[in-house]
Write an enzyme that holds these catalytic residues in place. Structure first.
Site, mmCIF file in Angstrom:
data_model
loop_
_atom_site.group_PDB
_atom_site.id
_atom_site.type_symbol
_atom_site.label_atom_id
_atom_site.label_comp_id
_atom_site.label_asym_id
_atom_site.label_seq_id
_atom_site.Cartn_x
_atom_site.Cartn_y
_atom_site.Cartn_z
ATOM 1 N N ARG A 26 0.836 -1.206 0.000
ATOM 2 C CA ARG A 26 0.000 0.000 0.000
ATOM 3 C C ARG A 26 0.865 1.247 0.000
ATOM 4 O O ARG A 26 1.797 1.353 0.788
ATOM 5 C CB ARG A 26 -0.889 0.036 1.246
ATOM 6 C CG ARG A 26 -1.973 -1.008 1.218
ATOM 7 C CD ARG A 26 -2.707 -1.078 2.539
ATOM 8 N NE ARG A 26 -3.574 -2.257 2.546
ATOM 9 C CZ ARG A 26 -4.915 -2.204 2.476
ATOM 10 N NH1 ARG A 26 -5.529 -1.042 2.439
ATOM 11 N NH2 ARG A 26 -5.621 -3.314 2.474
ATOM 12 N N SER A 189 -19.906 -1.151 3.484
ATOM 13 C CA SER A 189 -19.276 -0.079 2.717
ATOM 14 C C SER A 189 -18.723 -0.527 1.379
ATOM 15 O O SER A 189 -18.659 0.259 0.448
ATOM 16 C CB SER A 189 -18.170 0.576 3.532
ATOM 17 O OG SER A 189 -17.093 -0.305 3.673
ATOM 18 N N HIS A 217 -21.983 3.621 8.414
ATOM 19 C CA HIS A 217 -22.217 4.288 7.123
ATOM 20 C C HIS A 217 -23.614 4.858 7.013
ATOM 21 O O HIS A 217 -23.959 5.482 6.014
ATOM 22 C CB HIS A 217 -21.939 3.320 5.973
ATOM 23 C CG HIS A 217 -20.522 2.870 5.980
ATOM 24 N ND1 HIS A 217 -19.484 3.695 5.576
ATOM 25 C CD2 HIS A 217 -19.954 1.728 6.412
ATOM 26 C CE1 HIS A 217 -18.344 3.050 5.743
ATOM 27 N NE2 HIS A 217 -18.593 1.864 6.249
ATOM 28 N N LYS A 247 -17.200 9.767 9.722
ATOM 29 C CA LYS A 247 -17.707 9.722 8.357
ATOM 30 C C LYS A 247 -18.707 10.860 8.152
ATOM 31 O O LYS A 247 -18.281 12.001 8.048
ATOM 32 C CB LYS A 247 -18.188 8.313 8.041
ATOM 33 C CG LYS A 247 -16.919 7.429 7.889
ATOM 34 C CD LYS A 247 -17.056 5.968 7.980
ATOM 35 C CE LYS A 247 -15.658 5.341 7.979
ATOM 36 N NZ LYS A 247 -15.627 3.937 8.302
ATOM 37 N N THR A 276 -6.546 5.068 27.881
ATOM 38 C CA THR A 276 -6.213 5.907 26.735
ATOM 39 C C THR A 276 -6.753 7.307 26.988
ATOM 40 O O THR A 276 -7.749 7.474 27.697
ATOM 41 C CB THR A 276 -6.788 5.292 25.434
ATOM 42 O OG1 THR A 276 -6.262 5.988 24.323
ATOM 43 C CG2 THR A 276 -8.305 5.370 25.393
HETATM 44 C C1 PLP Z 1 -14.813 3.062 9.131
HETATM 45 C C2 PLP Z 1 -15.511 1.948 9.822
HETATM 46 C C3 PLP Z 1 -15.350 1.717 11.186
HETATM 47 C C4 PLP Z 1 -14.262 2.410 11.975
HETATM 48 O O1 PLP Z 1 -14.520 3.739 12.222
HETATM 49 P P1 PLP Z 1 -13.287 4.735 12.504
HETATM 50 O O2 PLP Z 1 -13.889 5.863 13.245
HETATM 51 O O3 PLP Z 1 -12.733 5.096 11.166
HETATM 52 O O4 PLP Z 1 -12.306 3.971 13.331
HETATM 53 C C5 PLP Z 1 -16.152 0.770 11.805
HETATM 54 N N1 PLP Z 1 -17.061 0.058 11.098
HETATM 55 C C6 PLP Z 1 -17.226 0.232 9.777
HETATM 56 C C7 PLP Z 1 -18.239 -0.575 9.060
HETATM 57 C C8 PLP Z 1 -16.444 1.159 9.088
HETATM 58 O O5 PLP Z 1 -16.565 1.309 7.772
#
Ligand code: PLP
Length: 396
Positions: A26, A189, A217, A247, A276
């Site tokens: 990658r 996705s 999503h 997202k 964390t």
């Molecule tokens: C992107 C994604 C995640 C992780 O989310 P992040 O905030 O990017 O760590 C979890 N589940 C699905 C289905 C995703 O596409």
């Protein structure tokens, strides 16, 4: 370094060579997205267009969200000061978790540093706490769900993607009283397809199972207030609902909403929640503003759907095949790792258009694809130009 340690470290360059031979190495293309010029970024010194962003509603550049983060940063600083346990729980954490729980109609919500961490930590912690549980997991589940399940070494059944007959057969093989958990996503996705959440909840009721649905999503893009596919389907039964801010919300972080007792336990036990540093106050203030825009985001969701419809028509007219799924995700198949890399290179170098080639292991070999997204700010003219550039690059 000793000869011994040198030999050990020699493993890595050899493994990297193997990835390169198999076309799986990658490389990351670096960009700086431009808030004042949405959908564009600076790559080296060139201004290019980005057509694969997960910022589905364009909210990461929304002036009110930017303002919320700026104002909060000035007031509270850039860091959170600690873990949730050690002075890192801000008023914004408390407020956001309260709003998320109410939005999904659940008793409690927990915010994590990312969607990945939310899935991994919640699943591994909940599963470990329930003796003798069997987990039923969709074959196309996201890596964060898979890793959370694997971490526990529990009994599990992987059902073929969206195959509810297989799921039912597998559920029926176990004692009615044996603890069960079904783990699935509402929108997948890579194919953009939508699962039948109510049919899965029916099975869960019939076979006495808990459910965990990843709405990553779908939050922002689906449902009357943007709460996802469950809200759209009027479905309140899933035990746990997971979502992300990274997202459609345009910020960063992830969360799980669900029953008070279970999430209070996760809060007290999940290492990736406890050990964390929490997200900064300013980031969560931005997310709270984003949540408000999402909840009142009917116009944004309509504009997204209009753009998706327009893109699909333009692709069809240009003779470009795509997976016609019932979501805002539009996968265009360009089979072959070398081939898709070539098309992506031509798009970038000759047309100033960037889309990431999606390769194995994210998709099967031979099913390489671009995943095109068209946020509300895209105009029909931009979509026409993009499709023309894609056509020329595919013909090159
Ligand atoms: C992107 C994604 C995640 C992780 O989310 P992040 O905030 O990017 O760590 C979890 N589940 C699905 C289905 C995703 O596409």
């Amino acid at each position: 370094m000793t000869e011994h340690t040198n030999t050990l470290l020699g493993i890595f360059p050899r493994k990297i060579e193997e990835l390169k031979r198999n076309g799986l190495y990658r490389s990351f293309v670096s960009f700086s997205h431009l808030a004042a010029d949405q959908g564009h970024a600076v790559h080296d010194t060139d201004r290019i267009q980005v057509w694969c962003s997960n910022d589905y509603l364009g909210l990461s550049q929304h002036p009110e969200i930017i303002r919320a983060q700026l104002d909060s940063t000035v007031k509270h600083g850039t860091g959170s000061g600690g873990s949730r346990n050690i002075a890192g729980t801000s008023a914004a954490h408390v407020e956001l978790e309260r709003r998320l729980a109410a939005w999904h109609g659940k008793e409690r919500a927990l915010v994590f540093s990312s969607g990945y961490v939310a899935n991994f930590e919640t699943l591994s912690t909940v599963i470990s706490a329930i003796p003798d549980i069997v987990v039923f997991s969709d074959a196309k589940n996201h890596r964060s769900l898979i890793e959370g399940i694997l971490r526990t070494r529990c009994a599990k059944h992987i059902f073929p993607h969206n195959d509810l007959d297989d799921l039912e057969r597998a559920l029926a093989e176990h004692d009615h009283d044996r603890p069960k958990l079904i783990v699935f996503e509402s929108i997948y996705s890579m194919d953009g397809d939508v699962s039948r959440v109510s049919a899965i909840c029916d099975l869960a009721d019939r076979y006495n199972a808990l459910t965990f649905v990843d709405e990553t999503h779908a939050v922002g893009s689906r449902g009357p207030t943007g709460a996802g596919v469950c809200e759209e389907a009027g479905e309140t039964r899933p035990t746990f609902v997971q979502g992300v801010f990274s997202k459609a919300f345009g910020t960063v972080g992830g969360y799980v909403a669900g029953p008070d007792g279970a999430l209070d336990y996760v809060r007290s036990h999940a290492p990736g929640f406890i050990f964390t540093t929490s997200l900064p106050h300013s980031s969560l203030d931005a997310t709270i503003r984003s949540l408000e825009l999402v909840q009142n985001g009917d116009a944004l969701r309509r504009a997204l759907a209009d753009n998706v419809r327009y893109l699909k028509q333009a692709l069809s007219a240009a003779g470009i095949g795509f997976l016609d799924a019932d979501s805002h995700l539009v996968p265009v198949l360009v089979p072959g790792a070398e081939r898709i890399r070539h098309v992506a290179r031509v798009l970038l170098e000759e047309h100033g258009v960037y889309v990431t080639p999606i390769n194995y292991p994210s998709v099967p070999k031979g099913a390489e694809r671009f995943r095109i997204t068209v946020p509300p700010f895209r105009t029909p003219e931009q979509i026409d130009d993009f499709v023309a550039a894609l056509r020329k690059s595919l013909d090159s």
